[in-house]
Design a protein around this motif. Structure first.
Motif, PDB file in Angstrom:
ATOM      1  N   TYR A  22       0.837  -1.201   0.000  1.00 18.72           N
ATOM      2  CA  TYR A  22       0.000   0.000   0.000  1.00 18.72           C
ATOM      3  C   TYR A  22       0.872   1.250   0.000  1.00 18.72           C
ATOM      4  N   MET A  26      -2.909   6.390   2.358  1.00 16.05           N
ATOM      5  CA  MET A  26      -3.977   5.624   1.710  1.00 16.05           C
ATOM      6  C   MET A  26      -5.271   6.399   1.633  1.00 16.05           C
ATOM      7  N   GLN A  30      -8.405   1.796   0.226  1.00 19.05           N
ATOM      8  CA  GLN A  30      -7.172   1.060   0.520  1.00 19.05           C
ATOM      9  C   GLN A  30      -7.090   0.719   2.000  1.00 19.05           C
ATOM     10  N   GLU A  33      -9.455  -2.153   2.740  1.00 16.75           N
ATOM     11  CA  GLU A  33      -8.897  -3.396   2.211  1.00 16.75           C
ATOM     12  C   GLU A  33      -7.782  -3.919   3.115  1.00 16.75           C
ATOM     13  N   ALA A  34      -6.896  -3.032   3.540  1.00 13.99           N
ATOM     14  CA  ALA A  34      -5.777  -3.429   4.402  1.00 13.99           C
ATOM     15  C   ALA A  34      -6.258  -3.968   5.745  1.00 13.99           C
TER      16      ALA A  34
END
Length: 80
Positions: A22, A26, A30, A33-34
């Protein structure tokens, strides 16, 4: 979860391993998602002040260091 020489993963290693794919800053997608959470949950984390963030216009920007702080993986400097 991760171990290094009988102890926990160091903050520097966590930074490099957990979020290596990443960017340093972010967007909300993002970040979600992380963390493996929904967008709705991601916005709630930001709104409740659990994850520090920057708001630029209508967009949220979240530095990796703030996500690690939320996960309680802290260090004075993450990279050398």
């Amino acid at each position: 979860m991760y171990e290094n020489d009988g102890g926990l993963l160091s903050p520097r290693d966590a930074y490099r391993l957990m979020l290596k794919d990443y960017p340093d800053v972010m967007d909300i997608g993002q970040m979600c998602e992380a963390l493996g959470v929904s967008t709705k949950t991601g916005y709630k984390l930001l709104k409740d002040g659990k994850i520090e963030h920057l708001k630029i216009g209508r967009a949220y920007r979240i530095p990796k260091a703030h996500i690690l702080r939320y996960l309680k993986i802290t260090c004075s400097t993450f990279a050398e």
